[in-house]
Design an enzyme around this catalytic site. Structure first.
Site, mmCIF file in Angstrom:
data_model
loop_
_atom_site.group_PDB
_atom_site.id
_atom_site.type_symbol
_atom_site.label_atom_id
_atom_site.label_comp_id
_atom_site.label_asym_id
_atom_site.label_seq_id
_atom_site.Cartn_x
_atom_site.Cartn_y
_atom_site.Cartn_z
ATOM 1 N N ASP A 199 3.137 3.995 -0.527
ATOM 2 C CA ASP A 199 4.369 4.720 -0.828
ATOM 3 C C ASP A 199 5.277 4.874 0.377
ATOM 4 O O ASP A 199 6.447 5.208 0.237
ATOM 5 C CB ASP A 199 4.005 6.143 -1.296
ATOM 6 C CG ASP A 199 3.897 6.241 -2.803
ATOM 7 O OD1 ASP A 199 4.550 5.457 -3.498
ATOM 8 O OD2 ASP A 199 3.167 7.125 -3.278
HETATM 9 C C1 GLC Z 1 -0.887 8.608 -2.404
HETATM 10 C C2 GLC Z 1 -0.279 8.265 -3.737
HETATM 11 C C3 GLC Z 1 -0.610 6.841 -4.133
HETATM 12 C C4 GLC Z 1 -0.298 5.900 -3.017
HETATM 13 C C5 GLC Z 1 -0.965 6.306 -1.735
HETATM 14 C C6 GLC Z 1 -0.588 5.437 -0.566
HETATM 15 O O1 GLC Z 1 -2.269 8.704 -2.527
HETATM 16 O O2 GLC Z 1 -0.711 9.155 -4.740
HETATM 17 O O3 GLC Z 1 0.109 6.495 -5.287
HETATM 18 O O4 GLC Z 1 -0.704 4.624 -3.396
HETATM 19 O O5 GLC Z 1 -0.592 7.636 -1.437
HETATM 20 O O6 GLC Z 1 0.718 5.652 -0.142
HETATM 21 C C1 GLC Z 2 4.081 10.889 0.785
HETATM 22 C C2 GLC Z 2 2.650 10.576 1.170
HETATM 23 C C3 GLC Z 2 2.062 9.514 0.277
HETATM 24 C C4 GLC Z 2 2.258 9.889 -1.160
HETATM 25 C C5 GLC Z 2 3.724 10.233 -1.450
HETATM 26 C C6 GLC Z 2 3.841 10.741 -2.854
HETATM 27 O O1 GLC Z 2 4.878 9.783 0.966
HETATM 28 O O2 GLC Z 2 2.539 10.154 2.513
HETATM 29 O O3 GLC Z 2 0.685 9.369 0.561
HETATM 30 O O4 GLC Z 2 1.864 8.825 -1.953
HETATM 31 O O5 GLC Z 2 4.181 11.225 -0.574
HETATM 32 O O6 GLC Z 2 5.088 11.198 -3.188
#
Ligand code: GLC
Ligand code: GLC
Length: 809
Positions: free
Chosen positions: A478
């Protein structure tokens, strides 16, 4: 250092001091009324949706943490002293304390100055009530005169509003009291049809429904004025902060025990005037100790039944207890709660994530097949006509979340992964013909199979200059935001408008595409849609070719191309040279298995990313903020996506190592992040030793080894899949149950009892002294079978399976 121990027999984690490094939590209830509860009774309850139907308040980001909970104060009326038998909120010293977190219930027991108290908290199966069942025993040689004060603080339903809109909130609260029932009815007069009750099994000596009246001005939960006085003011709440406080007086002879029940209930009632009597009748059975005993029994049976789907004996306690109890339980909880409510997820942010929910399903489909089926159809109904998907939806409305929108280009592919897992587990091919609408166009109704094809087409339509998939807002990571370029900290990366780019591409999505679309082609083939199958296979070949030509960096798989077409995750970079995600997913998809590139990529992972606490997401971590990469570089080195052990990715490496048949490496990758194995360093790990956490601080951080964001993480599902399906190798495939173990030298064999498509397979795997033709020999009910696939019996019976693994070459 440990703060407790596992009681494997009872499937409980027993905490023996209250001051754990963090509140160590558990979940009560799964699909209707749900609560999170810490080892000192902190936490809150909600009905289905942690944002829109919050029953009780909780304060995140508070000091001390874990404030607000399910509190009962015990007061010695003769001495005028009082304490919390759950330690919080008074934090008075206790002579004995234990907390047992079990499956769907928590028991907190303690004693102080000769008074023992033990409270069992549970949400029964199929009832929207939270029960606090409390036994108080007098161990003194004298009679004891005691007061009990229960306390919850009600939330004004919408938890976001509740935490922000005080000009309204302080005037909206309403409560009433009928006998021993406190009714929280804020907003009922408006357009709502729900209310909460908090009932006690005993006659009341008094009550409070106003926080001010209970606590007194400038006092906290640790020293309520009413408790200090030993007397309530019978406040009736209008405005202010509604609370539910019962005052009960009891007298106990030496050795005598009294059983007192408090029941928090959620009710829906569309009539004009709320019917308290009916609400009380609906919870009546839980105001009797026998009713509660039955509820607890039914709850235990439900979990036993679920978990009995898959039980293992490997002789390694860390692996056994995770698979048999805790990891499976965590999978079911993440499946239900997604990323909405935990000690770290405030319940007001994310609803159900499209990618998250699909992945959660991988670890729970055997436990909850019907729920998984319904979830797949719900998810498909938030898909967009373009084949893309809303990134998140609210569980109550099942509508896509406009705020975040779409454009996370890996999202749609996960729907294929989930459906494939469901098919392989259940053999229920009819699901593919279920008709489902689209999130942006409910008029177009199409079979699920059509949704899956659109998901694949979406990727094919969104490809960049190297014929690799465009990343869009982000892929699985993300925080790798190659099209955001935000330098304004007030702009959230997830919603900032995307710059127009047909350039930023993701090797991760390419690998994921190959992994899941190969199965989609197989599905089309089995449905007799040969042309579609051929087209999909050709698309996979083309994608593989693109990875071969443009996705290999020489020693490992490249991560991406940014919006300027520059490499990300390459030896050319000064920081962020190697990312774990494409190494895992490409090898899982079988890319580079034959020509040695997968092995080289995984060697690089071992060399560059593996640490004693797990495998890091990226190295070197970014030391400065890089707008062209986005949120990833906003974190300090070693944290979250910027180089922590992002646990979710570690099982991918374990699976990839299994594909290479490197047993020891696979085992190591799985064990490093195993929470039970990390129990001995709880003072470093800090999170619960019974569930996986999202991250463990990486070697660049100031506190390496420290876990964060426990409970709600895709790690749960993937860890479970890696250990059960790849390392132990008992893996559902379209035609049956494949036996394909990839176990380390230290295991001489193992046993798996697995329920699968209407039969139970009692599988014992042993190593042979000498070489076995084809790697492994399999007997079913005493007869040798051809090949490693156990047939589908669907006869309700138990089948004895013996497997002999080849010994030395
Ligand atoms: C969080 C989110 C997931 C994403 C991950 C890596 O765990 O819930 O959707 O893939 O972060 O950014
Ligand atoms: C932030 C976190 C990521 C997660 C995302 C969800 O970017 O670092 O892990 O998946 O929020 O909105």
């Amino acid at each position: 250092m440990r703060f407790g121990h596992f009681d494997d027999e009872r499937r409980e984690y027993v905490i023996d001091r209250p001051d754990t490094p963090h509140p160590w939590i558990n979940y009560l209830g799964t699909d209707g009324l749900v609560g999170i509860i810490s080892n000192t009774a902190g936490g809150y309850a909600f009905y289905r949706d942690a944002r829109l139907r919050r029953l009780t308040r909780y304060r995140y980001n508070d000091v001390p943490t874990d404030a607000n909970g399910r509190y009962v104060y015990l007061r010695d009326d003769a001495a005028g002293t009082y304490w919390s038998p759950t330690w919080q909120p008074t934090r008075t010293d206790l002579e004995r304390y234990t907390c047992r977190h079990g499956l769907g219930y928590t028991v907190i027991g303690s004693s102080r100055s000769g008074i023992e108290a033990e409270t069992t908290y549970l949400v029964p199966v199929d009832a929207d009530v939270e029960i606090w069942s409390m036994r108080v025993t007098n161990r003194r040689s004298e009679p004891a005169r005691l007061s009990l004060f229960s306390a919850v603080e009600f939330c004004l339903w919408n938890a976001y509003d509740d935490a922000t809109n005080f000009q309204r909130n302080l005037n909206i609260g309403e409560a009433e009291v009928a006998g021993a029932t406190i009714v929280h009815k804020s907003e009922y007069r408006e357009r709502r049809n729900h209310f909460a009750t908090f009932t006690c099994s005993e006659p009341l000596a008094g009550f409070e429904t106003q926080r001010d009246a209970f606590l007194g001005p400038y006092r906290g939960w640790s020293a309520p004025a009413a408790v200090e006085r030993g007397e309530t003011s019978r406040s009736i709440g209008v405005g202010g902060s509604p609370v539910g406080v019962h005052h009960v007086r009891i007298e106990l002879e030496p050795g005598e025990t009294k059983h007192i029940l408090f029941v928090l209930g959620y009710h829906e009632d569309a009539s004009e005037t709320l019917d308290v009597a009916a609400a009380r009748r609906s919870i009546g059975q839980f105001l009797r100790p026998e009713g509660v005993e039955e509820a607890l029994k039914a709850l235990r049976e439900r979990w036993e039944r679920r978990l009995s789907c898959l039980q293992i004996e490997t002789g390694d306690p860390d692996v056994d207890r995770m698979v048999n109890t805790w990891n499976a339980y965590q999978c079911a909880i993440t499946f239900n709660v997604s990323r909405s409510a935990s000690g770290y997820e405030s319940g007001i942010g994310r609803g159900i994530g499209f990618r998250d929910a699909n992945q959660d399903l991988l670890g729970s489909v055997h436990l909850l097949p019907e729920e998984a089926r319904a979830r797949i159809l719900d998810l498909a109904s938030t898909q967009l006509l373009s084949g893309g998907a809303f990134h998140q939806y609210q569980p109550l409305t099942k509508r896509g979340n406009d705020e975040i929108g779409d454009g996370f280009n890996d999202d749609p592919l996960w729907l294929i992964a989930a459906t494939v897992a469901y098919l392989k587990e259940t053999g229920d091919w009819r699901i593919l013909d279920e008709l489902v609408g689209y999130g942006d166009c409910s008029d177009t109704i199409e079979a699920l199979h059509g949704h899956l094809l659109r998901a694949a087409e979406y990727t094919l339509r969104h490809r960049g200059p190297h014929r690799l998939p465009l990343i869009g807002r982000a892929d699985w990571n993300d925080c790798l935001n190659l099209n955001s370029h935000s330098t304004d900290p007030d702009e959230p990366f997830q919603t900032v408008s995307l710059r127009e780019s047909d350039t930023a591409e993701s090797v991760f999505i390419a690998g994921l595409f190959c992994l899941v679309v190969a199965d989609l082609a197989e599905i089309a083939e089995r449905r007799g849609e040969t042309e579609t199958a051929d087209r999909l296979r050709a698309a996979v070949d083309e994608m593989r070719a693109a990875i071969d030509t443009h996705g290999w960096d020489g020693e490992w798989f490249l991560r991406a191309y940014d919006a300027e077409g520059r490499k990300v995750g390459s030896q050319e970079n000064d920081e962020g040279r190697i990312f774990v995600e494409p190494q895992g997913i490409c090898a899982m998809a079988g890319i580079g298995l034959e020509d040695g590139r997968a092995a080289r990529a995984l060697d690089a992972v071992e060399r560059e990313l593996a640490t004693e606490h797990g495998i890091l997401l990226v190295q070197p971590a970014f030391t400065t903020y890089r707008p062209e990469l986005g949120e990833i570089s906003s974190y300090p080195p070693g944290y979250k996506e910027n180089g922590s052990v992002f646990c979710h990715t570690n099982p991918w490496i374990a699976i990839a190592e299994c594909r290479l048949r490197r047993e020891e490496r696979a085992w190591e990758a799985a064990l490093r992040i195993n929470p039970s194995r990390r129990e001995a360093i709880s003072e470093v790990h800090r999170c619960e030793p019974y569930v996986y956490a999202q991250t463990i601080v990486g070697r660049d951080g100031v506190d390496p080894g420290r876990a964060r964001n426990s409970w709600l993480t895709g790690t749960a599902a993937w860890a479970y899949v890696a250990v059960t399906q790849w390392i132990l190798g008992i893996r559902p495939i379209f035609d049956g149950l494949l036996v394909d173990p990839c176990i380390p030298e230290s295991l001489s064999g193992f046993r798996v009892v697995r329920r699968f498509r209407g039969a139970t397979y009692d599988i014992r795997v042993e190593r042979a002294e000498s070489r076995v033709e084809g790697g492994c020999a399999v007997w079913v009910d005493g007869e040798p079978i051809d090949g490693p696939v156990l047939p589908v019996f669907d006869d309700g019976g138990t089948h004895d399976v013996r497997v002999t693994l080849g010994g030395g070459e």
